[in-house]
Motif scaffolding. Structure first.
Motif, PDB file in Angstrom:
ATOM      1  N   PRO A   1      12.040 -10.975   3.871  1.00 47.39           N
ATOM      2  CA  PRO A   1      12.728 -11.516   2.697  1.00 47.39           C
ATOM      3  C   PRO A   1      12.112 -12.821   2.225  1.00 47.39           C
ATOM      4  O   PRO A   1      11.725 -13.660   3.027  1.00 47.39           O
ATOM      5  CB  PRO A   1      14.163 -11.711   3.186  1.00 47.39           C
ATOM      6  CG  PRO A   1      14.092 -11.725   4.678  1.00 47.39           C
ATOM      7  CD  PRO A   1      12.903 -10.907   5.060  1.00 47.39           C
ATOM      8  N   GLY A   2      12.001 -12.937   0.912  1.00 38.19           N
ATOM      9  CA  GLY A   2      11.515 -14.182   0.321  1.00 38.19           C
ATOM     10  C   GLY A   2      10.004 -14.299   0.268  1.00 38.19           C
ATOM     11  O   GLY A   2       9.484 -15.345  -0.121  1.00 38.19           O
ATOM     12  N   VAL A   3       9.299 -13.238   0.658  1.00 36.16           N
ATOM     13  CA  VAL A   3       7.841 -13.290   0.691  1.00 36.16           C
ATOM     14  C   VAL A   3       7.288 -12.168  -0.193  1.00 36.16           C
ATOM     15  O   VAL A   3       7.730 -11.029  -0.094  1.00 36.16           O
ATOM     16  CB  VAL A   3       7.322 -13.090   2.136  1.00 36.16           C
ATOM     17  CG1 VAL A   3       5.815 -13.240   2.197  1.00 36.16           C
ATOM     18  CG2 VAL A   3       7.993 -14.066   3.085  1.00 36.16           C
ATOM     19  N   TYR A   4       6.328 -12.523  -1.053  1.00 34.80           N
ATOM     20  CA  TYR A   4       5.705 -11.527  -1.927  1.00 34.80           C
ATOM     21  C   TYR A   4       4.216 -11.782  -1.968  1.00 34.80           C
ATOM     22  O   TYR A   4       3.770 -12.919  -1.827  1.00 34.80           O
ATOM     23  CB  TYR A   4       6.277 -11.617  -3.357  1.00 34.80           C
ATOM     24  CG  TYR A   4       7.766 -11.414  -3.388  1.00 34.80           C
ATOM     25  CD1 TYR A   4       8.299 -10.146  -3.545  1.00 34.80           C
ATOM     26  CD2 TYR A   4       8.629 -12.494  -3.212  1.00 34.80           C
ATOM     27  CE1 TYR A   4       9.676  -9.947  -3.533  1.00 34.80           C
ATOM     28  CE2 TYR A   4      10.007 -12.313  -3.196  1.00 34.80           C
ATOM     29  CZ  TYR A   4      10.515 -11.039  -3.358  1.00 34.80           C
ATOM     30  OH  TYR A   4      11.869 -10.845  -3.334  1.00 34.80           O
ATOM     31  N   ALA A   5       3.450 -10.708  -2.166  1.00 36.65           N
ATOM     32  CA  ALA A   5       2.005 -10.883  -2.294  1.00 36.65           C
ATOM     33  C   ALA A   5       1.440  -9.726  -3.102  1.00 36.65           C
ATOM     34  O   ALA A   5       1.953  -8.606  -3.025  1.00 36.65           O
ATOM     35  CB  ALA A   5       1.356 -10.923  -0.912  1.00 36.65           C
ATOM     36  N   PRO A   6       0.398 -10.010  -3.899  1.00 37.94           N
ATOM     37  CA  PRO A   6      -0.233  -8.917  -4.640  1.00 37.94           C
ATOM     38  C   PRO A   6      -0.976  -8.001  -3.678  1.00 37.94           C
ATOM     39  O   PRO A   6      -1.624  -8.468  -2.741  1.00 37.94           O
ATOM     40  CB  PRO A   6      -1.204  -9.631  -5.591  1.00 37.94           C
ATOM     41  CG  PRO A   6      -1.409 -10.982  -5.015  1.00 37.94           C
ATOM     42  CD  PRO A   6      -0.247 -11.300  -4.118  1.00 37.94           C
ATOM     43  N   LEU A   7      -0.827  -6.713  -3.909  1.00 38.50           N
ATOM     44  CA  LEU A   7      -1.450  -5.742  -3.005  1.00 38.50           C
ATOM     45  C   LEU A   7      -1.945  -4.545  -3.806  1.00 38.50           C
ATOM     46  O   LEU A   7      -1.227  -4.024  -4.663  1.00 38.50           O
ATOM     47  CB  LEU A   7      -0.419  -5.292  -1.956  1.00 38.50           C
ATOM     48  CG  LEU A   7      -0.890  -4.229  -0.955  1.00 38.50           C
ATOM     49  CD1 LEU A   7      -2.023  -4.762  -0.089  1.00 38.50           C
ATOM     50  CD2 LEU A   7       0.272  -3.769  -0.084  1.00 38.50           C
ATOM     51  N   ALA A   8      -3.171  -4.116  -3.506  1.00 35.33           N
ATOM     52  CA  ALA A   8      -3.734  -2.934  -4.161  1.00 35.33           C
ATOM     53  C   ALA A   8      -3.168  -1.676  -3.513  1.00 35.33           C
ATOM     54  O   ALA A   8      -3.121  -1.560  -2.280  1.00 35.33           O
ATOM     55  CB  ALA A   8      -5.254  -2.957  -4.042  1.00 35.33           C
ATOM     56  N   ARG A   9      -2.729  -0.764  -4.337  1.00 34.49           N
ATOM     57  CA  ARG A   9      -2.217   0.539  -3.897  1.00 34.49           C
ATOM     58  C   ARG A   9      -2.794   1.609  -4.814  1.00 34.49           C
ATOM     59  O   ARG A   9      -3.251   1.296  -5.918  1.00 34.49           O
ATOM     60  CB  ARG A   9      -0.685   0.597  -4.034  1.00 34.49           C
ATOM     61  CG  ARG A   9       0.104  -0.313  -3.138  1.00 34.49           C
ATOM     62  CD  ARG A   9       0.275   0.279  -1.778  1.00 34.49           C
ATOM     63  NE  ARG A   9       1.316  -0.425  -1.015  1.00 34.49           N
ATOM     64  CZ  ARG A   9       1.573  -0.149   0.256  1.00 34.49           C
ATOM     65  NH1 ARG A   9       0.900   0.790   0.900  1.00 34.49           N
ATOM     66  NH2 ARG A   9       2.524  -0.804   0.900  1.00 34.49           N
ATOM     67  N   ALA A  10      -2.698   2.864  -4.393  1.00 37.85           N
ATOM     68  CA  ALA A  10      -3.073   3.958  -5.281  1.00 37.85           C
ATOM     69  C   ALA A  10      -2.159   3.937  -6.506  1.00 37.85           C
ATOM     70  O   ALA A  10      -0.968   3.640  -6.405  1.00 37.85           O
ATOM     71  CB  ALA A  10      -2.960   5.286  -4.557  1.00 37.85           C
ATOM     72  N   ALA A  11      -2.735   4.249  -7.665  1.00 36.86           N
ATOM     73  CA  ALA A  11      -1.976   4.215  -8.912  1.00 36.86           C
ATOM     74  C   ALA A  11      -1.097   5.447  -9.066  1.00 36.86           C
ATOM     75  O   ALA A  11      -0.001   5.376  -9.616  1.00 36.86           O
ATOM     76  CB  ALA A  11      -2.926   4.103 -10.099  1.00 36.86           C
ATOM     77  N   ARG A  12      -1.603   6.580  -8.594  1.00 33.46           N
ATOM     78  CA  ARG A  12      -0.885   7.853  -8.738  1.00 33.46           C
ATOM     79  C   ARG A  12      -0.927   8.588  -7.408  1.00 33.46           C
ATOM     80  O   ARG A  12      -1.968   8.605  -6.741  1.00 33.46           O
ATOM     81  CB  ARG A  12      -1.559   8.714  -9.809  1.00 33.46           C
ATOM     82  CG  ARG A  12      -1.369   8.190 -11.231  1.00 33.46           C
ATOM     83  CD  ARG A  12      -2.291   8.860 -12.225  1.00 33.46           C
ATOM     84  NE  ARG A  12      -3.703   8.540 -11.963  1.00 33.46           N
ATOM     85  CZ  ARG A  12      -4.302   7.398 -12.310  1.00 33.46           C
ATOM     86  NH1 ARG A  12      -3.633   6.464 -12.948  1.00 33.46           N
ATOM     87  NH2 ARG A  12      -5.565   7.190 -12.011  1.00 33.46           N
ATOM     88  N   VAL A  13       0.202   9.150  -7.043  1.00 35.33           N
ATOM     89  CA  VAL A  13       0.266   9.894  -5.780  1.00 35.33           C
ATOM     90  C   VAL A  13       1.067  11.173  -5.971  1.00 35.33           C
ATOM     91  O   VAL A  13       1.837  11.327  -6.923  1.00 35.33           O
ATOM     92  CB  VAL A  13       0.927   9.072  -4.642  1.00 35.33           C
ATOM     93  CG1 VAL A  13       0.164   7.794  -4.356  1.00 35.33           C
ATOM     94  CG2 VAL A  13       2.392   8.773  -4.937  1.00 35.33           C
TER      95      VAL A  13
END
Ligand code: NI
Length: 170
Positions: free
Chosen positions: A98-110
Motif C-alpha cells: 500500500p502507498g507504493v506505485y511504480a511504472p512498469l512495462a507489461r504486455a499491451a494485449r493478452v
C-alpha cells in the motif's frame, strides 16, 4: 461478508507459487470465499485481488477494473495467459504494497484462459488496464509481486519507500 486482512509484502505466502485449484474440492466453500474476496477488494478500492493476498495458496483471483465506471466482475480459477503481445507502460500498485506505485512495462494485449465461479472454462481477450490486471493477478499466483519485475535500480527505490511505509501496515 467478512473483510479479510490483506497480506503485505514480506509475508511468505506472497512468494509461494499457488497450486492449481481442484474445482470440485473447492466448490462447497467457493461462494463464501468469493464473497470475502470481493468485499476485501472493494473495501481496499482495488481492481483485483488474488487468494494468496488473503493468506490462501490457491490459484484463484478476482478482477474488476470497472470499464466505463460499471462493475464487471471476473472470477479466475486456475487462470493462465495463452497469448500476449505489445507493450504498455503505466503506474502499477498492489494492495500488498500500500502507498507504493511504480511504472512498469507489461504486455499491451493478452488472452487468458480460466474457469469461472461455476467451473466452466472460458477465454478472455483483454487490453489496457484489464490486460495489466490479469498479468498482475496471475503473477501473484506464481508467487511474484510487480516490484519483482522492476529493473534493479527502480526496485531499490520502491523498496526504500516500502521500508518507510511498513510500520503503518495493518
Ligand atoms: Ni497485487
Amino acid at each position: 461478508m467478512p473483510i479479510r486482512r490483506v497480506v503485505k509484502h514480506g509475508e511468505r505466502v506472497l512468494k509461494t507459487p499457488c497450486p492449481p485449484v481442484d474445482f470440485a474440492a473447492l466448490a462447497p466453500r467457493l461462494p463464501a470465499l468469493l464473497r470475502d474476496l470481493w468485499a476485501t477488494m472493494e473495501a481496499a478500492r482495488g481492481v483485483g485481488l488474488a487468494a494468496p493476498q488473503v493468506g490462501l495458496s490457491l490459484r484463484l483471483a478476482v478482477v474488476d477494473v470497472r470499464p466505463e465506471g460499471r462493475s464487471r466482475r471476473l472470477v479466475l480459477v486456475n487462470p493462465e495467459l495463452v497469448w500476449a503481445e505489445g507493450e504498455q507502460r503505466e503506474e502499477e500498485g498492489c494492495l500488498s504494497l500500500p502507498g507504493v506505485y511504480a511504472p512498469l512495462a507489461r504486455a499491451a494485449r493478452v488472452r487468458a484462459r480460466a474457469l469461472d465461479e461455476r467451473g466452466r472454462p472460458f477465454e478472455l481477450a483483454a487490453e489496457g488496464l484489464l490486460a495489466r490486471a490479469l498479468q498482475h493477478e496471475i503473477d501473484h499466483l506464481d508467487g511474484k509481486l510487480y516490484v519483482d519485475r522492476l529493473p534493479f535500480e527502480e526496485r531499490l527505490k520502491v523498496l526504500d519507500v516500502v521500508k518507510r511505509v511498513k510500520p503503518g501496515w495493518a
